[in-house]
Structures are given as structure tokens and as C-alpha cells.
Design a protein around this motif. Structure first.
Motif, PDB file in Angstrom:
ATOM      1  N   VAL A 114       0.839  -1.200   0.000  1.00 32.69           N
ATOM      2  CA  VAL A 114       0.000   0.000   0.000  1.00 32.69           C
ATOM      3  C   VAL A 114       0.876   1.253   0.000  1.00 32.69           C
ATOM      4  O   VAL A 114       0.694   2.175  -0.805  1.00 32.69           O
ATOM      5  N   GLU A 115       1.838   1.291   0.923  1.00 34.21           N
ATOM      6  CA  GLU A 115       2.685   2.479   1.012  1.00 34.21           C
ATOM      7  C   GLU A 115       3.656   2.576  -0.157  1.00 34.21           C
ATOM      8  O   GLU A 115       3.948   3.673  -0.642  1.00 34.21           O
ATOM      9  N   ALA A 116       4.161   1.439  -0.629  1.00 31.74           N
ATOM     10  CA  ALA A 116       5.085   1.453  -1.765  1.00 31.74           C
ATOM     11  C   ALA A 116       4.434   2.054  -3.004  1.00 31.74           C
ATOM     12  O   ALA A 116       5.071   2.771  -3.780  1.00 31.74           O
ATOM     13  N   ALA A 117       3.148   1.768  -3.212  1.00 34.02           N
ATOM     14  CA  ALA A 117       2.445   2.248  -4.397  1.00 34.02           C
ATOM     15  C   ALA A 117       1.857   3.639  -4.212  1.00 34.02           C
ATOM     16  O   ALA A 117       1.948   4.486  -5.115  1.00 34.02           O
ATOM     17  N   LEU A 118       1.267   3.902  -3.033  1.00 39.96           N
ATOM     18  CA  LEU A 118       0.410   5.074  -2.910  1.00 39.96           C
ATOM     19  C   LEU A 118       1.123   6.328  -2.422  1.00 39.96           C
ATOM     20  O   LEU A 118       0.698   7.446  -2.752  1.00 39.96           O
ATOM     21  N   ASN A 119       2.219   6.194  -1.664  1.00 39.27           N
ATOM     22  CA  ASN A 119       3.008   7.386  -1.334  1.00 39.27           C
ATOM     23  C   ASN A 119       3.539   8.059  -2.603  1.00 39.27           C
ATOM     24  O   ASN A 119       3.353   9.262  -2.788  1.00 39.27           O
ATOM     25  N   PRO A 120       4.218   7.320  -3.508  1.00 35.91           N
ATOM     26  CA  PRO A 120       4.694   7.966  -4.736  1.00 35.91           C
ATOM     27  C   PRO A 120       3.565   8.421  -5.658  1.00 35.91           C
ATOM     28  O   PRO A 120       3.720   9.400  -6.395  1.00 35.91           O
ATOM     29  N   MET A 121       2.422   7.715  -5.624  1.00 33.45           N
ATOM     30  CA  MET A 121       1.301   8.155  -6.455  1.00 33.45           C
ATOM     31  C   MET A 121       0.816   9.534  -6.014  1.00 33.45           C
ATOM     32  O   MET A 121       0.564  10.419  -6.846  1.00 33.45           O
ATOM     33  N   ILE A 122       0.680   9.722  -4.708  1.00 36.22           N
ATOM     34  CA  ILE A 122       0.218  11.015  -4.193  1.00 36.22           C
ATOM     35  C   ILE A 122       1.258  12.107  -4.448  1.00 36.22           C
ATOM     36  O   ILE A 122       0.907  13.233  -4.831  1.00 36.22           O
ATOM     37  N   ALA A 123       2.541  11.772  -4.288  1.00 33.12           N
ATOM     38  CA  ALA A 123       3.593  12.747  -4.587  1.00 33.12           C
ATOM     39  C   ALA A 123       3.570  13.155  -6.052  1.00 33.12           C
ATOM     40  O   ALA A 123       3.828  14.314  -6.395  1.00 33.12           O
ATOM     41  N   SER A 124       3.245  12.213  -6.950  1.00 31.77           N
ATOM     42  CA  SER A 124       3.214  12.513  -8.384  1.00 31.77           C
ATOM     43  C   SER A 124       1.963  13.289  -8.782  1.00 31.77           C
ATOM     44  O   SER A 124       1.981  14.072  -9.738  1.00 31.77           O
TER      45      SER A 124
END
Length: 391
Positions: A114-124
Motif C-alpha cells: 500500500v505504502e510502496a504504491a500510494l506514497n509515490p502516487m500522491i507525490a506525483s
């Protein structure tokens, strides 16, 4: 970002993080189920059974981080959904240390994905408000712990129902976030948008500032999660229902993160981290000398301290070291969870052989070290030229 529904993706991410955080609260409640008065495991054995939640999380983030760039955010998100489902079912079927260990491993991998995918998604998706939006996203970590704590208290302590029903409640947010992500287009990561090569990304991981932040992440995460994950045993002599203290702490954290924007503007990330370390140290120290109603006052100070730790550490790296990409954020999160996997058995051993107050006093050393480290970071960032990303 054509044909991308940012709002739906963001809200779906929040529900996915809700599953992650509810597992932390529910696992804390399971400590008494599987402990000396229940199944019969020692507190140290429970510590070992719970560690895969953290190093499984770490493995998932370290593997998932680079895969987010190559396979895409969408595939990693669905891997999180599948492993979450397996972990929840296995937890319901758990009967001993081994089965609890394996169930916790799958839950930990799901949480990490969850964190591996969604932290960078939100940053992008929110390149101009990374720290603010990551704090808003991470509202649902303490928010989920509040919900999970209340669910555990209501189902087991008030209604007197089985712990399996408490765990089964996790299927509700799991199905919701699966439905919300279904059929959606996902953005590419910021590193891919920026055109940063793999070689440059790898090289950036060796920057002194990034290494410093990784080392600090070990201590910030252990201070927060090491304490809250063992709240049942740490405070069972101080207060009647420790799980309500956990809900109280995380309620404060959720409110703080929801309104983090104004604090970020005033203190900047380095100032926020120093502020957090000071209040965390004071809060942990107060928890060693209070009982009854005053435990909630001490817990409030601790909560104010740990509120901004996790998202601000990630936001700092996303803002000042964006070339580290999704892998950089994954290493940060992985380092944090790995540290908790080390701390839990140590705390269990201290509580088995000495007492809970000794464990809390030992934990207070970590934010004390962070105060010194973040004073140095604050001074360094004040002297640093604006808008430079080199360190």
C-alpha cells in the motif's frame, strides 16, 4: 494526467491506508488474546509473532519501490489488495505462534505494498503540495487506529463477541478500496515524469542527507509504533482500558495531520521534526510517572509529538530529494518498519523480566537522540540555499 480521477484515487488510497492502520489496532488487541492469559504465549513470543508485520512491510516496500516504476502503480496496488485478503483470512484461522506469524507476514506485505504504491502516487499527483497531501493521506493511519481500537473495544469488551469477528471487520474497508480502484487509470511516478534515470536514482540514494534521514527514520518510527503497538501491555497497570488510550492518541494524531498545512508553512519540515522529537520525549517520560486519568494527559503530549513524524519524514525526502523516486520513499518506510520489528521483541523481553515502566524509559532514549539530530538538521536547512536539491 489525462483521464485520471485524482479525487477518487486519493480517497481510495485513504481507505487502503485505513485497512493498514486498522490491522495495527486490532493486532494490539490480539496481544491479550494470544498472551499469557489467553493462548499462553509469552510477551516475547508475541513480539516475535508480530515482527513480520514490520519486516514483511519492509520487504514489500524495498521490492515494491523499484517495481512501482517498472510495473506501474496499478499492479502494485492490486498486489496489496490480494496479500491483505490472504493475511486477514489467515489471521482469523490463527491458533498458535506459527500461524499468527504467517498471518502477520501477509498482512505486513499488504501494508508495505500500500505504502510502496500510494506514497509515490500522491507525490506525483500533487507535486506542489507533497508534504501537505502526504500528511492528509496519513490522517488515515491514526484515523484507522482509532476506528480499529473502538471496533476491538466494542466487539470484544462491550458486546463480548469473539476476536475472529473483530478481525473480520477488516473485510469492509478492503472491499471498498478494491471497488474504488477498480477500472481506474493511474499516473506514472514522479521520477518517470522527471525522466530521472535508474543510475541517477541509485546514485542519489548515497547522498549524505538521504542516509541521515534513513537513520532518523529508524528512531522516529520506533518511538511511535513501538510504543503504540504494545500499548495493551505497557499501560495495563496504569489505566483500565489501554485500547481507549490508543484511540485517544490516534484521534489527536488524525486531527493534527488533517490541519498540517498551516503548521508546515510556519515551521517547515525540519522545524516540524524537531518540534515532534521534543514532545515525543516529554510524552514518553510522562507516561512513566502517571496513572489513571493523568495517563491520558501524558498520552496527549506523546500524541502531539508523534503526529507529524511519519508523513513529514516522507514529505521531506519527496521535497528535497525527489530524484530518489519511489525507491527512496520505500526505503524510508521500510527502514521505519524494520526498526519496529527490532524493538518489539526487546520491549517484550523488558516487560517479561522487569516491568512496563522500564520499557517506556528505554524507549524515551530514542526521541532524546532525535532532538540532537533534528537540531542539526534545522541548522543545516537554514544555511542551505533555497530550492537546491543537492546534499
Amino acid at each position: 494526467m489525462e483521464n485520471i480521477n485524482k479525487n477518487r484515487l486519493f480517497y481510495a488510497s485513504c481507505v487502503a491506508l485505513l485497512v493498514t492502520s486498522m490491522t495495527f489496532a486490532i493486532r494490539a488487541r490480539l496481544e491479550t488474546v494470544f498472551g499469557p492469559e489467553g493462548v499462553g504465549l509469552t510477551l516475547e513470543q508475541i513480539g516475535w509473532a508480530f515482527t513480520p508485520a514490520f519486516w514483511g512491510f519492509t520487504i514489500a516496500m524495498i521490492i515494491g519501490g523499484p517495481l512501482v516504476d517498472s510495473l506501474g502503480i496499478k499492479k502494485i496496488t492490486w498486489m496489496a489488495f490480494i496479500t491483505h485478503a490472504i493475511g486477514i483470512v489467515w489471521t482469523i484461522l490463527a491458533k498458535d505462534q506459527t500461524s499468527l506469524f504467517l498471518a502477520t507476514l501477509f498482512v505486513g506485505i499488504g501494508n508495505g505494498m500500500v505504502e510502496a504504491a500510494l506514497n509515490p502516487m500522491i507525490a506525483s499527483m500533487y507535486t506542489n503540495n507533497k508534504t501537505k497531501m502526504l500528511n492528509r493521506f496519513h490522517v488515515w493511519f491514526p484515523g484507522g487506529i482509532v476506528i480499529g481500537s473502538l471496533v476491538g473495544w466494542l466487539i470484544m469488551d462491550v458486546m463480548g463477541l469473539g476476536w475472529q469477528i473483530m478481525v473480520g471487520v477488516l473485510f469492509i474497508p478492503l472491499i471498498i478500496y478494491g471497488f474504488m480502484f477498480l477500472g481506474q487509470n493511474f499516473p506514472v511516478t514522479e521520477r518517470v515524469q522527471m525522466g530521472v534515470s535508474n543510475n541517477k536514482m541509485i546514485a542519489s540514494l548515497g547522498k549524505p542527507l538521504f542516509i541521515f534521514m534513513v537513520l532518523c527514520m529508524f528512531l522516529t518510527a520506533a518511538s511511535e509504533l513501538g510504543t503504540t503497538q504494545r500499548i495493551e501491555s505497557l499501560l495495563k497497570e496504569s489505566v483500565a482500558v489501554p485500547l481507549l488510550v490508543l484511540a485517544f492518541i490516534n484521534g489527536i494524531m488524525a486531527l493534527g495531520r488533517a490541519f498540517a498545512g498551516k503548521v508546515i508553512h510556519k515551521l517547515q519540515p525540519a522545524g516540524m521534526l524537531l518540534f515532534s522529537a521534543i514532545f515525543t520525549f516529554i510524552g514518553l517520560w510522562l507516561l512513566t510517572i502517571t496513572s489513571g486519568g493523568m495517563t491520558f494527559a501524558a498520552a496527549a503530549v506523546f500524541a502531539v509529538g508523534v503526529t507529524f513524524f511519519w508523513p513529514t519524514m516522507l514529505g521531506f525526502v519527496a521535497e528535497y530529494l525527489p530524484e530518489t523516486g519511489a525507491l527512496g520513499l520505500s526505503i524510508m518506510g521500510g527502514a521505519g518498519m524494520l526498526s519496529v520489528s527490532v524493538v518489539l521483541p526487546v520491549m517484550g523481553k523488558l516487560m517479561d523480566n522487569a516491568n512496563a515502566m522500564e520499557a517506556l524509559r528505554t524507549m524515551s532514549i530514542l526521541p532524546a537522540i532525535l532532538i540532537v539530530a533534528f537540531i542539526g538538521l534545522y541548522v543545516y536547512m537554514k544555511k542551505r540555499k533555497p530550492n537546491t536539491q543537492e546534499a
